[in-house]
Design a protein around this motif. Structure first.
Motif, PDB file in Angstrom:
ATOM      1  N   GLY A  22       0.809  -1.208   0.000  1.00 58.32           N
ATOM      2  CA  GLY A  22       0.000   0.000   0.000  1.00 58.32           C
ATOM      3  C   GLY A  22       0.844   1.259   0.000  1.00 58.32           C
ATOM      4  O   GLY A  22       1.952   1.282   0.537  1.00 58.32           O
ATOM      5  N   ARG A  23       0.307   2.298  -0.614  1.00 60.64           N
ATOM      6  CA  ARG A  23       1.013   3.576  -0.636  1.00 60.64           C
ATOM      7  C   ARG A  23       0.040   4.726  -0.416  1.00 60.64           C
ATOM      8  O   ARG A  23      -1.164   4.609  -0.662  1.00 60.64           O
ATOM      9  CB  ARG A  23       1.739   3.769  -1.959  1.00 60.64           C
ATOM     10  CG  ARG A  23       0.820   4.064  -3.134  1.00 60.64           C
ATOM     11  CD  ARG A  23       1.608   4.458  -4.353  1.00 60.64           C
ATOM     12  NE  ARG A  23       0.728   4.749  -5.486  1.00 60.64           N
ATOM     13  CZ  ARG A  23       1.158   5.082  -6.696  1.00 60.64           C
ATOM     14  NH1 ARG A  23       2.459   5.167  -6.936  1.00 60.64           N
ATOM     15  NH2 ARG A  23       0.301   5.330  -7.662  1.00 60.64           N
ATOM     16  N   LEU A  24       0.577   5.835   0.053  1.00 62.29           N
ATOM     17  CA  LEU A  24      -0.140   7.099   0.156  1.00 62.29           C
ATOM     18  C   LEU A  24       0.591   8.114  -0.694  1.00 62.29           C
ATOM     19  O   LEU A  24       1.809   8.015  -0.887  1.00 62.29           O
ATOM     20  CB  LEU A  24      -0.215   7.590   1.602  1.00 62.29           C
ATOM     21  CG  LEU A  24      -1.153   6.852   2.562  1.00 62.29           C
ATOM     22  CD1 LEU A  24      -0.541   5.523   3.010  1.00 62.29           C
ATOM     23  CD2 LEU A  24      -1.456   7.716   3.791  1.00 62.29           C
ATOM     24  N   LYS A  25      -0.132   9.105  -1.195  1.00 63.79           N
ATOM     25  CA  LYS A  25       0.486  10.162  -1.994  1.00 63.79           C
ATOM     26  C   LYS A  25       0.544  11.445  -1.178  1.00 63.79           C
ATOM     27  O   LYS A  25      -0.304  11.702  -0.317  1.00 63.79           O
ATOM     28  CB  LYS A  25      -0.309  10.390  -3.275  1.00 63.79           C
ATOM     29  CG  LYS A  25      -0.258   9.228  -4.250  1.00 63.79           C
ATOM     30  CD  LYS A  25      -1.028   9.543  -5.525  1.00 63.79           C
ATOM     31  CE  LYS A  25      -0.940   8.411  -6.527  1.00 63.79           C
ATOM     32  NZ  LYS A  25      -1.704   8.694  -7.769  1.00 63.79           N
ATOM     33  N   THR A  26       1.560  12.250  -1.466  1.00 65.94           N
ATOM     34  CA  THR A  26       1.701  13.525  -0.752  1.00 65.94           C
ATOM     35  C   THR A  26       0.689  14.550  -1.237  1.00 65.94           C
ATOM     36  O   THR A  26       0.415  15.529  -0.539  1.00 65.94           O
ATOM     37  CB  THR A  26       3.115  14.094  -0.943  1.00 65.94           C
ATOM     38  OG1 THR A  26       3.349  14.315  -2.349  1.00 65.94           O
ATOM     39  CG2 THR A  26       4.168  13.143  -0.395  1.00 65.94           C
ATOM     40  N   ILE A  79       9.942   7.266   0.665  1.00 61.79           N
ATOM     41  CA  ILE A  79       9.924   7.007   2.103  1.00 61.79           C
ATOM     42  C   ILE A  79       9.081   5.765   2.361  1.00 61.79           C
ATOM     43  O   ILE A  79       7.991   5.613   1.800  1.00 61.79           O
ATOM     44  CB  ILE A  79       9.341   8.202   2.881  1.00 61.79           C
ATOM     45  CG1 ILE A  79      10.213   9.451   2.693  1.00 61.79           C
ATOM     46  CG2 ILE A  79       9.212   7.881   4.368  1.00 61.79           C
ATOM     47  CD1 ILE A  79       9.656  10.693   3.366  1.00 61.79           C
ATOM     48  N   VAL A  80       9.595   4.868   3.182  1.00 59.86           N
ATOM     49  CA  VAL A  80       8.822   3.712   3.627  1.00 59.86           C
ATOM     50  C   VAL A  80       8.746   3.754   5.144  1.00 59.86           C
ATOM     51  O   VAL A  80       9.708   4.118   5.824  1.00 59.86           O
ATOM     52  CB  VAL A  80       9.443   2.385   3.133  1.00 59.86           C
ATOM     53  CG1 VAL A  80      10.872   2.230   3.612  1.00 59.86           C
ATOM     54  CG2 VAL A  80       8.606   1.197   3.576  1.00 59.86           C
ATOM     55  N   PHE A  81       7.569   3.400   5.672  1.00 61.09           N
ATOM     56  CA  PHE A  81       7.379   3.281   7.114  1.00 61.09           C
ATOM     57  C   PHE A  81       6.832   1.881   7.353  1.00 61.09           C
ATOM     58  O   PHE A  81       5.816   1.490   6.769  1.00 61.09           O
ATOM     59  CB  PHE A  81       6.396   4.326   7.637  1.00 61.09           C
ATOM     60  CG  PHE A  81       6.174   4.260   9.129  1.00 61.09           C
ATOM     61  CD1 PHE A  81       7.157   4.679  10.005  1.00 61.09           C
ATOM     62  CD2 PHE A  81       4.989   3.769   9.658  1.00 61.09           C
ATOM     63  CE1 PHE A  81       6.978   4.607  11.382  1.00 61.09           C
ATOM     64  CE2 PHE A  81       4.790   3.700  11.030  1.00 61.09           C
ATOM     65  CZ  PHE A  81       5.787   4.129  11.902  1.00 61.09           C
ATOM     66  N   ALA A  82       7.519   1.106   8.191  1.00 61.93           N
ATOM     67  CA  ALA A  82       7.154  -0.299   8.338  1.00 61.93           C
ATOM     68  C   ALA A  82       7.604  -0.855   9.670  1.00 61.93           C
ATOM     69  O   ALA A  82       8.538  -0.353  10.299  1.00 61.93           O
ATOM     70  CB  ALA A  82       7.776  -1.125   7.202  1.00 61.93           C
ATOM     71  N   ASP A  83       6.927  -1.909  10.090  1.00 66.44           N
ATOM     72  CA  ASP A  83       7.443  -2.808  11.121  1.00 66.44           C
ATOM     73  C   ASP A  83       8.264  -3.836  10.352  1.00 66.44           C
ATOM     74  O   ASP A  83       7.744  -4.845   9.858  1.00 66.44           O
ATOM     75  CB  ASP A  83       6.287  -3.475  11.868  1.00 66.44           C
ATOM     76  CG  ASP A  83       6.753  -4.490  12.903  1.00 66.44           C
ATOM     77  OD1 ASP A  83       7.963  -4.820  12.927  1.00 66.44           O
ATOM     78  OD2 ASP A  83       5.915  -4.977  13.684  1.00 66.44           O
ATOM     79  N   PHE A  84       9.545  -3.572  10.188  1.00 63.97           N
ATOM     80  CA  PHE A  84      10.359  -4.337   9.262  1.00 63.97           C
ATOM     81  C   PHE A  84      10.501  -5.794   9.662  1.00 63.97           C
ATOM     82  O   PHE A  84      10.674  -6.665   8.803  1.00 63.97           O
ATOM     83  CB  PHE A  84      11.740  -3.683   9.094  1.00 63.97           C
ATOM     84  CG  PHE A  84      11.732  -2.524   8.155  1.00 63.97           C
ATOM     85  CD1 PHE A  84      11.912  -2.711   6.794  1.00 63.97           C
ATOM     86  CD2 PHE A  84      11.511  -1.237   8.619  1.00 63.97           C
ATOM     87  CE1 PHE A  84      11.884  -1.651   5.918  1.00 63.97           C
ATOM     88  CE2 PHE A  84      11.483  -0.160   7.755  1.00 63.97           C
ATOM     89  CZ  PHE A  84      11.669  -0.364   6.393  1.00 63.97           C
ATOM     90  N   LYS A  85      10.452  -6.114  10.947  1.00 59.65           N
ATOM     91  CA  LYS A  85      10.571  -7.510  11.344  1.00 59.65           C
ATOM     92  C   LYS A  85       9.397  -8.337  10.834  1.00 59.65           C
ATOM     93  O   LYS A  85       9.534  -9.539  10.584  1.00 59.65           O
ATOM     94  CB  LYS A  85      10.689  -7.631  12.863  1.00 59.65           C
ATOM     95  CG  LYS A  85      12.074  -7.296  13.388  1.00 59.65           C
ATOM     96  CD  LYS A  85      12.339  -7.949  14.713  1.00 59.65           C
ATOM     97  CE  LYS A  85      13.763  -7.701  15.187  1.00 59.65           C
ATOM     98  NZ  LYS A  85      14.761  -8.266  14.270  1.00 59.65           N
ATOM     99  N   LYS A  93       4.196   0.533   4.528  1.00 61.55           N
ATOM    100  CA  LYS A  93       3.527   1.437   3.611  1.00 61.55           C
ATOM    101  C   LYS A  93       4.551   2.413   3.037  1.00 61.55           C
ATOM    102  O   LYS A  93       5.520   2.791   3.706  1.00 61.55           O
ATOM    103  CB  LYS A  93       2.411   2.228   4.302  1.00 61.55           C
ATOM    104  CG  LYS A  93       1.395   1.372   5.078  1.00 61.55           C
ATOM    105  CD  LYS A  93       0.588   0.461   4.174  1.00 61.55           C
ATOM    106  CE  LYS A  93      -0.344  -0.420   5.003  1.00 61.55           C
ATOM    107  NZ  LYS A  93      -1.098  -1.383   4.140  1.00 61.55           N
ATOM    108  N   LEU A  94       4.321   2.839   1.793  1.00 60.69           N
ATOM    109  CA  LEU A  94       5.211   3.756   1.109  1.00 60.69           C
ATOM    110  C   LEU A  94       4.549   5.118   0.953  1.00 60.69           C
ATOM    111  O   LEU A  94       3.318   5.225   0.840  1.00 60.69           O
ATOM    112  CB  LEU A  94       5.577   3.220  -0.268  1.00 60.69           C
ATOM    113  CG  LEU A  94       6.368   1.911  -0.298  1.00 60.69           C
ATOM    114  CD1 LEU A  94       6.496   1.394  -1.724  1.00 60.69           C
ATOM    115  CD2 LEU A  94       7.734   2.106   0.321  1.00 60.69           C
ATOM    116  N   LEU A  95       5.385   6.173   0.930  1.00 59.72           N
ATOM    117  CA  LEU A  95       4.913   7.519   0.658  1.00 59.72           C
ATOM    118  C   LEU A  95       5.426   7.932  -0.704  1.00 59.72           C
ATOM    119  O   LEU A  95       6.644   7.996  -0.931  1.00 59.72           O
ATOM    120  CB  LEU A  95       5.403   8.494   1.737  1.00 59.72           C
ATOM    121  CG  LEU A  95       4.873   9.927   1.623  1.00 59.72           C
ATOM    122  CD1 LEU A  95       3.355   9.956   1.806  1.00 59.72           C
ATOM    123  CD2 LEU A  95       5.543  10.837   2.654  1.00 59.72           C
ATOM    124  N   THR A  96       4.499   8.202  -1.622  1.00 55.78           N
ATOM    125  CA  THR A  96       4.837   8.561  -2.993  1.00 55.78           C
ATOM    126  C   THR A  96       4.658  10.063  -3.197  1.00 55.78           C
ATOM    127  O   THR A  96       3.606  10.616  -2.846  1.00 55.78           O
ATOM    128  CB  THR A  96       3.949   7.794  -3.999  1.00 55.78           C
ATOM    129  OG1 THR A  96       4.109   6.398  -3.781  1.00 55.78           O
ATOM    130  CG2 THR A  96       4.343   8.128  -5.425  1.00 55.78           C
TER     131      THR A  96
END
Length: 415
Positions: free
Chosen positions: A269-273, A360-366, A409-412
């Motif tokens: 999933g991604r969000l846009k600025t 930019i990615v924001f995640a619980d990487f584990k 999630k990614l920020l595009t």
């Protein structure tokens, strides 16, 4: 939030790293003053002086340089001494370590062949090299975790086979409430599918002179670990972010992206600025908050940001509506910088801020990304291909991919 997620340990007696952190904080204070001046000029005149802009850019570069120096010193402090004379009180080297030393220095394969024969290994010096001692393999893994951005955060599994297959539920088993004496209705079995993580070969080829091999003070298997760490980390870092899955792990940036409100399993999933190539005036904090809260609470509490240094230079200048900086410096040598209270990790393989870039990615990487290490690191000694040097063809098998598509999630930067 915990700002030490995946951070290397800092030795309290490492004065160089502590001094580097003090210099970093001094540069940061100068940067903050210059950036406050720049923002004030923009507010008054809609633009900043060229001199002020140049000063902020110089201090931004100085911050990056100082942070890299601090990270190098922290990593240096975690490395053991290569020489053996300081380790006179250490335990006697294992049989495998002694045999590997004889092979690395002089090409004596006989002792390693006996050890691998006892271990039922099929490999030989001619077709695949010899396994390094367990302590060397562990040391390589520890060092990679210290310098590889994704590996420092992600889940790592060690397997003995070539492929890890991980089942997951497409739909959970039916559940419900019943009384203590009521009949339990039959429930439907869950629908299961499988994620497959094959491991692929990663190699490095450090070279040694005969003088180094003859030097008894050099611990050769530890030297090999130090020589290959940077090569392995660079290749892994690129593959874990944008690898195509062909003879390498699949990077999390290569999966199909969908708008967050249309998210389905198997896609990221991604969000846009809302603004092409930027956050939009006064919208940076809002967009980052939206990104953070796109993760469910169970993931969000262990979340971390990942971006490259140029994107970090952009967010470092941002403030919220109350005039507070969104980016905060590391609290000490060996800790992470914070963005909106969450750890921030640099990965140079992430894209720059640009129109349409998911920078930019924001995640619980584990829970988001899984790294699969096949047990065993092999070394093949080659004294012929680069005379008068001896090459050590070192290989390990690594795989990776997204394991939980809802955990990141990614920020595009797009309208």
């Amino acid at each position: 939030m915990n700002d030490s997620i995946g951070a290397p340990e800092t030795k309290a007696h490492n004065p160089e790293a502590v001094a580097a952190h003090d210099r970093f904080m001094t540069v940061f204070e100068n940067f903050r003053e210059a950036n406050d001046e720049r923002l004030g000029q923009i507010e008054k005149r809609m633009s900043a002086d060229v001199v002020t802009e140049e000063k902020v850019e110089r201090l931004t570069q100085a911050l990056d340089d100082q942070q890299k120096r601090m990270e190098r010193l922290v990593l240096k402090g975690t490395r053991p001494q290569i020489g053996t004379e300081e380790r006179s009180g250490a335990a006697e080297p294992s049989e495998h370590k002694q045999a590997f030393e004889a092979y690395a220095r002089g090409g004596d394969e006989s002792r390693l062949r006996r050890i691998e024969a006892k271990g039922m290994s099929r490999a030989s010096g001619a077709d695949g090299g010899f396994l390094v001692p367990d302590e060397t393999e562990a040391e390589i893994g520890r060092r990679l975790a210290s310098i590889s951005p994704v590996r420092s955060l992600a889940m790592v599994r060690t397997v003995s086979g070539a492929v890890l297959k991980k089942p997951f539920a497409l739909s959970g088993a039916q559940t419900g409430w019943v009384g203590e004496t009521e009949t339990r209705p039959e429930t439907a079995a869950p629908q299961l599918a499988e994620l497959v993580f094959p491991t692929m070969e990663l190699y490095a080829m450090p070279a040694a002179s005969n003088a180094l091999l003859d030097d008894a003070a050099i611990d050769l298997d530890r030297w090999i670990g130090e020589e290959v760490e940077q090569a392995f980390a660079a290749q892994e870092g690129q593959a874990f972010v944008k690898g195509d899955g062909v003879n390498k792990p699949r990077g999390f940036m290569t999966y199909d992206l969908v708008e967050e409100d249309a998210w389905t399993w198997g896609k990221v999933g991604r969000l846009k600025t809302g603004t092409a190539g930027g956050f939009g005036p006064g919208k940076a904090a809002d967009r980052l908050i939206d990104l953070i809260y796109a993760l469910k609470a169970g993931y969000r509490q262990n979340g971390a940001f990942m971006m490259n240094r140029r994107t970090q230079a952009v967010v470092r200048k941002l403030k919220d509506a109350d005039g507070n900086y969104l980016w905060q410096p590391p609290t000490g040598a060996g800790s992470r910088a914070l963005l909106m209270g969450f750890p921030l990790v640099e990965a140079e393989e992430m894209p720059d801020v640009a129109d349409g870039a998911s920078a930019i990615v924001f995640a619980d990487f584990k829970r988001f990304y899984l790294i699969v290490d096949r047990q065993g690191v092999r070394v093949l000694r080659d004294p012929y291909s680069a005379k008068p040097y001896v090459l050590f063809y070192t290989t390990k098998r690594v795989g990776g991919g997204v394991q939980d598509f809802d955990a990141g999630k990614l920020l595009t930067f797009a309208a």
